[in-house]
Design a protein around this motif. Structure first.
Motif, short mmCIF file in Angstrom:
data_model
loop_
_atom_site.label_atom_id
_atom_site.label_comp_id
_atom_site.label_asym_id
_atom_site.label_seq_id
_atom_site.Cartn_x
_atom_site.Cartn_y
_atom_site.Cartn_z
N GLY A 282 -43.89 35.30 11.81
CA GLY A 282 -44.75 34.91 12.92
C GLY A 282 -46.19 34.67 12.55
N LYS A 283 -46.47 34.35 11.29
CA LYS A 283 -47.85 34.01 10.91
C LYS A 283 -48.31 32.78 11.69
CE LYS A 283 -47.84 35.80 6.14
NZ LYS A 283 -48.01 35.41 4.72
N PRO A 284 -49.63 32.61 11.86
CA PRO A 284 -50.14 31.52 12.71
C PRO A 284 -49.68 30.13 12.27
CG PRO A 284 -51.87 33.09 12.24
CD PRO A 284 -50.71 33.48 11.37
N PHE A 285 -49.24 29.35 13.26
CA PHE A 285 -48.86 27.96 13.10
C PHE A 285 -49.57 27.19 14.20
CE2 PHE A 285 -46.63 24.06 13.39
CZ PHE A 285 -45.86 23.87 12.26
N ILE A 286 -50.55 26.37 13.84
CA ILE A 286 -51.34 25.61 14.81
C ILE A 286 -50.68 24.26 15.02
CG2 ILE A 286 -53.63 24.80 15.44
CD1 ILE A 286 -53.45 27.82 14.85
N LEU A 287 -50.37 23.91 16.27
CA LEU A 287 -49.72 22.65 16.60
C LEU A 287 -50.47 21.97 17.73
CD1 LEU A 287 -47.34 20.64 16.43
CD2 LEU A 287 -46.06 22.17 17.97
N ILE A 288 -50.92 20.73 17.50
CA ILE A 288 -51.62 19.99 18.54
C ILE A 288 -50.85 18.71 18.87
CG2 ILE A 288 -53.84 20.89 17.77
CD1 ILE A 288 -54.51 18.16 16.62
N GLY A 289 -51.16 18.13 20.03
CA GLY A 289 -50.49 16.91 20.47
C GLY A 289 -51.12 15.68 19.84
N GLY A 290 -50.27 14.71 19.50
CA GLY A 290 -50.74 13.43 18.97
C GLY A 290 -50.61 12.34 20.01
N ASN A 291 -51.01 11.15 19.65
CA ASN A 291 -50.92 10.03 20.60
C ASN A 291 -49.48 9.57 20.83
OD1 ASN A 291 -51.29 9.13 17.78
ND2 ASN A 291 -51.06 7.07 18.61
#
Length: 362
Positions: free
Chosen positions: A69-78
């Protein structure tokens, strides 16, 4: 364009991308990073297939479980973010995976105390909305990470290619850019990682860099870690001026000497008159295409090269010549290299000519 099916009935290119994604996660796991960043466009469409969703969810769940469960950053793309919030977002599914910091639409700042890390995540929707936010770390933590899907001049280093009055990338420990499909560094701590497989409408332009993922360490900086993908070949261009159909066929066969299993292939042929093209033996095309996942012929008639048709004088001004004269006579800013601008325009015109030509999808 890629209609061949894999065993089980799935589209072969869909399976290729799934396999590369799994290979990528395995390679990342071997290095065991403190934090993983995906800078947008986990999917290439708002509504991917059920098979793709299931594969991605299982792969990321297993990956995060093995990482504890180490940090995984996920953002939205176009590509994977709907235009309206009411449409829902498939990315929301992944927010339930332990350790995933999910940010589909809004700018968010995360504090990760165990790493003494601050993360500013700017998805495509937020960037396009031009939110009045300074892309600067708060300095409350030893390390700071900025990830955004797209380009912001605030995040770029001072570079001659960009007219940047103020650059802020050095205030961040690392800047992870998303959207561009090829690896592109802009300094020791800021880059596009690119896509993990060939996934754009013009994959030929992506051949300049290997596909992979980026490893970043605070001391040593950036490293592109290559991934093994299905081979993609942009074969040497054939100039068919003065050639017979048989000579064109022989040139195509000479170029089609790959030993890989079912690569993706493009063959460009310039100065190919329609009367010659019509006489090229289809059996030759079929033999070559049977050895490829996808074999594309981009043929350009003589008129596309600014040449006259047989028996007609070449009196018309070509777009290439018009562009050269326009750039030579125009006032351009002192920061712009006139010769480089001219060459860029000519290259774009060549790409347009090739793209607009009707390819033979064998």
């Amino acid at each position: 364009a890629y209609s061949r099916l894999a065993p089980g009935g799935f589209n072969q290119r869909e399976v290729d991308v799934m396999n590369t994604f799994t290979q990528c996660l395995q390679a990342i796991q071997e290095r065991d990073p403190d934090v993983v960043v995906h800078a947008g466009d986990l999917f290439h469409v708002v509504r991917p297939s059920n098979a793709t969703i299931v594969h991605a969810f299982k792969a990321l769940s297993r990956f995060q479980n093995e990482r504890g469960g180490k940090p995984f950053i996920l953002i939205g793309g176009n590509h994977d973010t709907p235009r309206t919030a009411e449409s829902g977002n498939i990315l929301a599914l992944f927010g339930d995976i332990p350790g995933v910091y999910l940010n589909p639409r809004e700018l968010s700042v995360y504090e990760i105390p165990e790493l003494d890390l601050e993360v500013m995540a700017v998805p495509s929707f937020s960037l396009m909305a031009k939110e009045n936010v300074d892309l600067l770390p708060s300095r409350n933590r030893k390390h700071s990470l900025l990830t955004l899907h797209g380009m912001s001049y605030q995040a770029l280093p001072d570079h001659s290619d960009f007219n940047v009055e103020e650059t802020r990338h050095e205030r961040w420990t690392y800047v992870a850019l998303g959207d561009y499909h090829s690896f592109q560094p802009y300094g020791r701590n800021v880059c596009y990682a690119g896509s993990t497989d060939f996934a754009s409408t013009n994959i030929w332009d992506e051949l300049k860099q290997p596909k992979g993922w980026v490893w970043f360490e605070t001391e040593s900086g950036l490293e592109l870690v290559p991934l093994q993908t299905r081979r993609v070949y942009d074969l040497p261009r054939i100039d068919a001026e003065g050639m017979s159909p048989e000579q064109v066929e022989a040139a195509m066969q000479a170029n089609a000497m790959w030993t890989d299993e079912f690569p993706i292939v493009r063959q460009r042929i310039v100065n190919l008159h329609p009367s010659i093209r019509a006489k090229v033996d289809y059996r030759v095309l079929r033999e070559i295409s049977n050895r490829a996942l996808n074999y594309q012929i981009h043929a350009i008639a003589p008129a596309r090269q600014g040449s006259a048709q047989p028996g007609q004088p070449a009196t018309a001004m070509t777009l290439e010549r018009s562009w050269e004269e326009h750039v030579s006579a125009s006032d351009v800013p002192s920061t712009i290299d006139r010769a480089r601008l001219k060459d860029l325009g000519l290259e774009l015109l060549r790409e347009v000519a090739e793209t607009e030509a009707h390819p033979t999808e064998a």
